[in-house]
Scaffold this active site. Structure first.
Site, PDB file in Angstrom:
ATOM      1  N   GLY A 208       0.827  -1.208   0.000  1.00 20.45           N
ATOM      2  CA  GLY A 208       0.000   0.000   0.000  1.00 20.45           C
ATOM      3  C   GLY A 208       0.856   1.250   0.000  1.00 20.45           C
ATOM      4  O   GLY A 208       2.049   1.209  -0.304  1.00 20.45           O
ATOM      5  N   ASN A 209       0.259   2.373   0.347  1.00 20.42           N
ATOM      6  CA  ASN A 209       0.984   3.640   0.409  1.00 20.42           C
ATOM      7  C   ASN A 209       0.432   4.501   1.533  1.00 20.42           C
ATOM      8  O   ASN A 209      -0.483   4.086   2.253  1.00 20.42           O
ATOM      9  CB  ASN A 209       0.916   4.363  -0.946  1.00 20.42           C
ATOM     10  CG  ASN A 209      -0.509   4.613  -1.394  1.00 20.42           C
ATOM     11  OD1 ASN A 209      -1.295   5.232  -0.687  1.00 20.42           O
ATOM     12  ND2 ASN A 209      -0.855   4.102  -2.581  1.00 20.42           N
ATOM     13  N   ARG A 210       0.973   5.682   1.687  1.00 25.09           N
ATOM     14  CA  ARG A 210       0.672   6.533   2.843  1.00 25.09           C
ATOM     15  C   ARG A 210      -0.483   7.503   2.610  1.00 25.09           C
ATOM     16  O   ARG A 210      -0.726   8.388   3.415  1.00 25.09           O
ATOM     17  CB  ARG A 210       1.918   7.340   3.235  1.00 25.09           C
ATOM     18  CG  ARG A 210       3.135   6.486   3.571  1.00 25.09           C
ATOM     19  CD  ARG A 210       4.345   7.378   3.882  1.00 25.09           C
ATOM     20  NE  ARG A 210       5.567   6.622   4.000  1.00 25.09           N
ATOM     21  CZ  ARG A 210       5.982   5.999   5.109  1.00 25.09           C
ATOM     22  NH1 ARG A 210       5.230   6.062   6.198  1.00 25.09           N
ATOM     23  NH2 ARG A 210       7.109   5.331   5.127  1.00 25.09           N
ATOM     24  N   ALA A 277      -3.980   7.831  -4.745  1.00 22.87           N
ATOM     25  CA  ALA A 277      -2.595   7.361  -4.869  1.00 22.87           C
ATOM     26  C   ALA A 277      -2.657   5.873  -5.236  1.00 22.87           C
ATOM     27  O   ALA A 277      -2.812   5.012  -4.372  1.00 22.87           O
ATOM     28  CB  ALA A 277      -1.840   7.570  -3.560  1.00 22.87           C
TER      29      ALA A 277
END
Length: 402
Positions: A208-210, A277
């Site tokens: 995943g991402n932030r 994102a």
């Protein structure tokens, strides 16, 4: 110009309300004030009387040339602004409590109400306060979210009153949109993506991402406030979902799920804003069981493959009457990489921002963006809150599709 009632409660940020009142008056609006007993301990009614040239309502028993002063003020108002809104007044409004001049007048008000909260960060995060905020939104009351920064208690957190300029800008947009019942994006359909996508490794883990989803959600709310019908495709977020009858939410997890949903909704959209994102790669194989760590194991290798390029594939199908906006979150060579994205994705506008180190916009309430369009020089906006950026972006996009 509008008749605006400002309801002031006993928060330490009360002094900032004076600047907001002055700005409203400079813009030609008529302003009257009502104050709680606690508010009068911080600023005197005489000060507000001198500023507005109108009597200040502080009690249900002071007639001020009207036999029912709270009803007279409620009927007089085109807009009602609660500033600052303490946890106490938010709780009263959410539960229909009327036990003083301010809460009683607000209960009698049929004009649009805008609440501007300010309180300690622990109070703001309290589940009871958040339930009350949700209830106010469901009741059609607009919330100007508090900012993150230094609090009166001497430490940082979310809860401080938004800056007067931001409050004034948001009020200007709300008032202008409500004028004569018209809004500048009325009848338009906006498709917006927000948050991050997750690509599963096994039933437990994922890549995943932030991304927090704050920017995309702020854009969706600004578009809804401007009268648009919004379809919001949400990945993983760390903030509450928006509650607005103009916003329809679709939850997805992976990039593939987001692509399918965007492809389904895009043909009916006037504007697509890809603020999500999106993961660029996913594991080539997803383990059916949790991958176990063995005592002798020092490494785990994952083979990754490209995910679908949602922005590029969707923009390739856009009609001449559709406008596509993409985001470029970069850690280096910001404009160079964003320009490459602009040229390769067939987007009409790319919004570039830096997500490296201390300048990262991930999870922050602040951001600094640069706008890129083919054939024009980059336009760098100053550092602003994401809500300010969202409002300004929606105003810009409205000019693109008129």
């Amino acid at each position: 110009m509008a008749k605006i009632a400002v309801y002031m409660t006993g928060g330490i940020a009360l002094y900032k309300g004076i600047e907001v009142i002055r700005s409203l008056e400079k813009n030609g609006h008529q302003v009257r004030v009502a104050m709680t007993a606690s508010a009068t301990k911080l600023i005197t009614p005489t000060t507000l009387h001198a500023l507005t040239h109108a009597p200040v309502l502080t009690t249900l028993w002071d007639q001020n040339n009207s036999p029912v002063p709270h009803i007279e003020l409620a009927d007089w108002s085109d807009f009602a602004i609660v500033l600052p809104a303490t946890a106490n007044i938010i709780g009263k409004m959410a539960n229909g409590i009327a036990d003083d001049a301010v809460s009683t007048t607000l209960l009698a008000t049929t004009a649009p109400i805008i609440v501007v909260p300010a309180m300690n960060t622990h109070m703001w995060r309290n589940p009871a306060v958040q339930r009350n905020i949700v209830q106010l939104k469901q009741d059609g009351i607009r919330i100007i979210e508090p900012a993150t920064g230094m609090l009166a208690e001497g430490y940082e957190g979310k809860g401080r009153l938004a800056e007067p300029d931001e409050i004034t800008n948001q009020l200007r947009l709300i008032i202008n949109n409500s004028n004569s019942g018209r809004t500048f994006l009325s009848g338009k359909h906006l498709l917006i993506t927000a948050g991050g996508t997750r690509e599963p490794i096994d039933p437990v883990r994922f890549i995943g991402n932030r991304s927090s989803g704050k920017m995309g959600i702020a854009i969706a709310e600004a578009a809804a406030n401007a009268g648009a019908h919004v379809e919001l495709v949400l990945g993983q977020i760390t903030v509450p979902q928006p509650i607005n009858k103009q916003i329809k939410i679709y939850r997805v997890e992976s990039t593939e799920e987001m692509q399918v949903m965007v492809g389904k909704l895009f043909p009916a959209s006037d504007i697509l804003i890809m603020a999500a994102a999106v993961a660029d790669f996913r594991p080539s194989q997803i383990a059916s069981q949790k991958i176990k760590k063995h005592p002798e194991q020092e490494e785990l290798e994952l083979q990754l493959v490209k995910t679908a390029d949602i922005l590029k594939t969707t923009a390739a199908k856009k009609r001449s009457d559709q406008f596509v906006v993409g985001f470029a979150a970069e850690t280096n060579s910001l404009l160079e990489n964003a320009n490459k994205k602009l040229e390769s994705k067939n987007a009409d506008l790319i919004i570039a921002n830096n997500v490296a180190g201390n300048d990262s916009a991930f999870g922050s309430d602040l951001d600094q963006v640069t706008l890129l369009q083919l054939g024009t020089s980059p336009i760098k906006w100053p550092k602003m809150t994401k809500r300010e950026i969202a409002t300004k972006l929606i105003q810009l996009l409205a000019t693109k599709i008129r």
